[in-house]
Design a protein around this motif. Structure first.
Motif, PDB file in Angstrom:
ATOM      1  N   GLU A  66       0.819  -1.204   0.000  1.00 51.78           N
ATOM      2  CA  GLU A  66       0.000   0.000   0.000  1.00 51.78           C
ATOM      3  C   GLU A  66       0.857   1.259   0.000  1.00 51.78           C
ATOM      4  O   GLU A  66       0.590   2.204  -0.703  1.00 51.78           O
ATOM      5  CB  GLU A  66      -0.870   0.025   1.249  1.00 51.78           C
ATOM      6  CG  GLU A  66      -2.347  -0.049   0.928  1.00 51.78           C
ATOM      7  CD  GLU A  66      -3.126  -0.428   2.160  1.00 51.78           C
ATOM      8  OE1 GLU A  66      -2.907   0.224   3.183  1.00 51.78           O
ATOM      9  OE2 GLU A  66      -3.904  -1.388   2.083  1.00 51.78           O
ATOM     10  N   VAL A  67       1.937   1.218   0.810  1.00 49.34           N
ATOM     11  CA  VAL A  67       2.809   2.387   0.902  1.00 49.34           C
ATOM     12  C   VAL A  67       3.418   2.665  -0.464  1.00 49.34           C
ATOM     13  O   VAL A  67       3.412   3.777  -0.949  1.00 49.34           O
ATOM     14  CB  VAL A  67       3.911   2.183   1.974  1.00 49.34           C
ATOM     15  CG1 VAL A  67       4.929   3.297   1.894  1.00 49.34           C
ATOM     16  CG2 VAL A  67       3.286   2.162   3.356  1.00 49.34           C
ATOM     17  N   ILE A  68       3.895   1.577  -1.128  1.00 47.10           N
ATOM     18  CA  ILE A  68       4.514   1.767  -2.436  1.00 47.10           C
ATOM     19  C   ILE A  68       3.483   2.288  -3.452  1.00 47.10           C
ATOM     20  O   ILE A  68       3.785   3.136  -4.259  1.00 47.10           O
ATOM     21  CB  ILE A  68       5.153   0.439  -2.933  1.00 47.10           C
ATOM     22  CG1 ILE A  68       6.326   0.101  -2.022  1.00 47.10           C
ATOM     23  CG2 ILE A  68       5.650   0.582  -4.365  1.00 47.10           C
ATOM     24  CD1 ILE A  68       6.837  -1.297  -2.185  1.00 47.10           C
ATOM     25  N   LYS A  69       2.250   1.781  -3.316  1.00 46.68           N
ATOM     26  CA  LYS A  69       1.225   2.171  -4.288  1.00 46.68           C
ATOM     27  C   LYS A  69       0.658   3.568  -4.010  1.00 46.68           C
ATOM     28  O   LYS A  69      -0.106   4.085  -4.780  1.00 46.68           O
ATOM     29  CB  LYS A  69       0.079   1.155  -4.229  1.00 46.68           C
ATOM     30  CG  LYS A  69       0.268   0.052  -5.284  1.00 46.68           C
ATOM     31  CD  LYS A  69      -0.681  -1.078  -5.090  1.00 46.68           C
ATOM     32  CE  LYS A  69      -2.122  -0.706  -5.347  1.00 46.68           C
ATOM     33  NZ  LYS A  69      -3.025  -1.836  -5.082  1.00 46.68           N
ATOM     34  N   ASN A  70       1.007   4.126  -2.860  1.00 50.19           N
ATOM     35  CA  ASN A  70       0.416   5.411  -2.495  1.00 50.19           C
ATOM     36  C   ASN A  70       0.657   6.466  -3.570  1.00 50.19           C
ATOM     37  O   ASN A  70       1.728   6.545  -4.170  1.00 50.19           O
ATOM     38  CB  ASN A  70       1.018   5.870  -1.167  1.00 50.19           C
ATOM     39  CG  ASN A  70       0.470   7.200  -0.783  1.00 50.19           C
ATOM     40  OD1 ASN A  70       0.935   8.221  -1.266  1.00 50.19           O
ATOM     41  ND2 ASN A  70      -0.557   7.185   0.015  1.00 50.19           N
ATOM     42  N   ASP A  86       3.701   8.878  -3.230  1.00 47.07           N
ATOM     43  CA  ASP A  86       4.970   8.183  -3.521  1.00 47.07           C
ATOM     44  C   ASP A  86       5.109   7.890  -5.014  1.00 47.07           C
ATOM     45  O   ASP A  86       6.208   7.948  -5.561  1.00 47.07           O
ATOM     46  CB  ASP A  86       5.056   6.881  -2.728  1.00 47.07           C
ATOM     47  CG  ASP A  86       5.169   7.148  -1.240  1.00 47.07           C
ATOM     48  OD1 ASP A  86       5.816   8.147  -0.882  1.00 47.07           O
ATOM     49  OD2 ASP A  86       4.595   6.396  -0.452  1.00 47.07           O
ATOM     50  N   GLN A  87       3.986   7.549  -5.614  1.00 50.30           N
ATOM     51  CA  GLN A  87       4.001   7.278  -7.068  1.00 50.30           C
ATOM     52  C   GLN A  87       4.519   8.488  -7.837  1.00 50.30           C
ATOM     53  O   GLN A  87       5.329   8.367  -8.746  1.00 50.30           O
ATOM     54  CB  GLN A  87       2.569   7.008  -7.540  1.00 50.30           C
ATOM     55  CG  GLN A  87       2.250   5.569  -7.810  1.00 50.30           C
ATOM     56  CD  GLN A  87       0.824   5.431  -8.297  1.00 50.30           C
ATOM     57  OE1 GLN A  87       0.258   6.358  -8.872  1.00 50.30           O
ATOM     58  NE2 GLN A  87       0.258   4.277  -8.052  1.00 50.30           N
ATOM     59  N   ASP A 132       8.585  11.095 -10.886  1.00 52.08           N
ATOM     60  CA  ASP A 132       9.329  12.339 -11.038  1.00 52.08           C
ATOM     61  C   ASP A 132       8.691  13.334 -12.011  1.00 52.08           C
ATOM     62  O   ASP A 132       9.366  14.204 -12.546  1.00 52.08           O
ATOM     63  CB  ASP A 132      10.800  12.065 -11.403  1.00 52.08           C
ATOM     64  CG  ASP A 132      11.695  13.225 -10.970  1.00 52.08           C
ATOM     65  OD1 ASP A 132      11.339  13.913  -9.992  1.00 52.08           O
ATOM     66  OD2 ASP A 132      12.720  13.470 -11.628  1.00 52.08           O
ATOM     67  N   TYR A 133       7.412  13.166 -12.272  1.00 49.37           N
ATOM     68  CA  TYR A 133       6.642  14.239 -12.925  1.00 49.37           C
ATOM     69  C   TYR A 133       5.184  14.090 -12.517  1.00 49.37           C
ATOM     70  O   TYR A 133       4.758  12.998 -12.111  1.00 49.37           O
ATOM     71  CB  TYR A 133       6.817  14.237 -14.448  1.00 49.37           C
ATOM     72  CG  TYR A 133       6.307  13.012 -15.181  1.00 49.37           C
ATOM     73  CD1 TYR A 133       5.009  12.957 -15.669  1.00 49.37           C
ATOM     74  CD2 TYR A 133       7.135  11.914 -15.393  1.00 49.37           C
ATOM     75  CE1 TYR A 133       4.554  11.828 -16.347  1.00 49.37           C
ATOM     76  CE2 TYR A 133       6.687  10.793 -16.060  1.00 49.37           C
ATOM     77  CZ  TYR A 133       5.397  10.759 -16.543  1.00 49.37           C
ATOM     78  OH  TYR A 133       4.948   9.646 -17.198  1.00 49.37           O
TER      79      TYR A 133
END
Ligand code: GLU
Length: 258
Positions: free
Chosen positions: A22-26, A29-30, A35-36
């Protein structure tokens, strides 16, 4: 007992796995990883969002707000991919994840708040109507037996129906098409926010804007509903700062807004 312990360990492993995912998919964070930022903007609503035909670049008050957000989150106003949206597509663009946010003359409304989250407002407009200069329409009451154009997906239709339930209304996909229909005498008026209508007639003396305003429209950045508030918080920090340091005022002057 051993079985129970095994089950407990397995469920714990499963739960940790899920929360990590979930944290990674947040969403926030995405954006950082990508980076844009993908921003939904208008391309038919000068001075808020339009394409400068000489440079091919997206420009306008909304675009400048988006650039400030990109600067805050990613350190550069260049880190934006623009996606053209209309009032009818912008909510779906947010909920489907096609865009990270919409900065597109979108007002905060209770109905929209069921579907998406809004930042703090960055601009206040008011709904009015555009009519041919020689028209005998001067107030909204004069529209009661006339035909009014609106852009589908905007809250302009609902606002008119609230005060003139009998109004005849025709919807168009975007402001270019709606304004062309008015020019071709397909209706008596085009109703939307004063700031958008003023932008349509910048170089056109054949039309005038009514003096009445039938609503206050609080423009805000639309984002997907999320339990993690980092994206909303970052956007709110930018908007509060722009209000406090006079930058919003400066941008209004730059784009001839009041
Ligand atoms: N601000 C109004 C709205 O959010 C009308 C203008 C527009 O849709 O772009 O519905």
């Amino acid at each position: 007992m051993k079985k129970l312990l095994c089950l407990l360990i397995l469920s714990l492993l499963f739960l940790t796995g899920c929360s990590k995912k979930e944290v990674i998919k947040n969403h926030y964070d995405q954006i950082i990883q990508r980076d844009y930022i993908i921003v939904g903007i208008k391309t038919d609503s000068p001075p808020f969002g339009y394409i400068n035909h000489e440079t091919g670049e997206e420009e306008g008050f909304d675009i400048d707000i988006a650039k400030e957000i990109a600067k805050e989150i990613l350190g550069s106003e260049q880190k934006i991919q623009y996606v053209s949206v209309t009032p009818n597509t912008r909510i779906e663009a947010i909920t489907s994840g096609t865009v990270d946010m919409v900065v597109a003359t979108m007002s905060i409304t209770p109905q929209r708040q069921y579907l998406i989250d809004f930042s703090k407002p960055y601009y206040i407009a008011g709904q009015t109507a555009l009519v041919p200069k020689n028209s005998n329409i001067y107030t909204f009451a004069d529209l009661k037996d006339k035909t009014t154009l609106i852009v589908l997906g905007s809250n302009s239709e609902k606002n008119i129906r609230n005060i003139i339930p009998t109004a005849k209304i025709i919807g168009y996909k975007n402001y270019d098409e709606a304004f062309n229909a008015l020019k071709e005498n397909k209706a008596d008026a085009l109703s939307s926010d004063d700031s958008i209508l003023a932008g349509l007639i910048i170089n056109n003396d054949d039309f005038r804007i009514l003096k009445n305003r039938i609503s206050r429209e609080y423009y805000a950045v639309g984002i997907k509903k999320d339990d993690d508030y980092r994206l909303k918080d970052n956007i709110d920090v930018v908007i509060t700062r722009l209000h406090n340091n006079g930058k919003i005022k400066e941008l209004k002057q730059k784009w001839n807004l009041y």
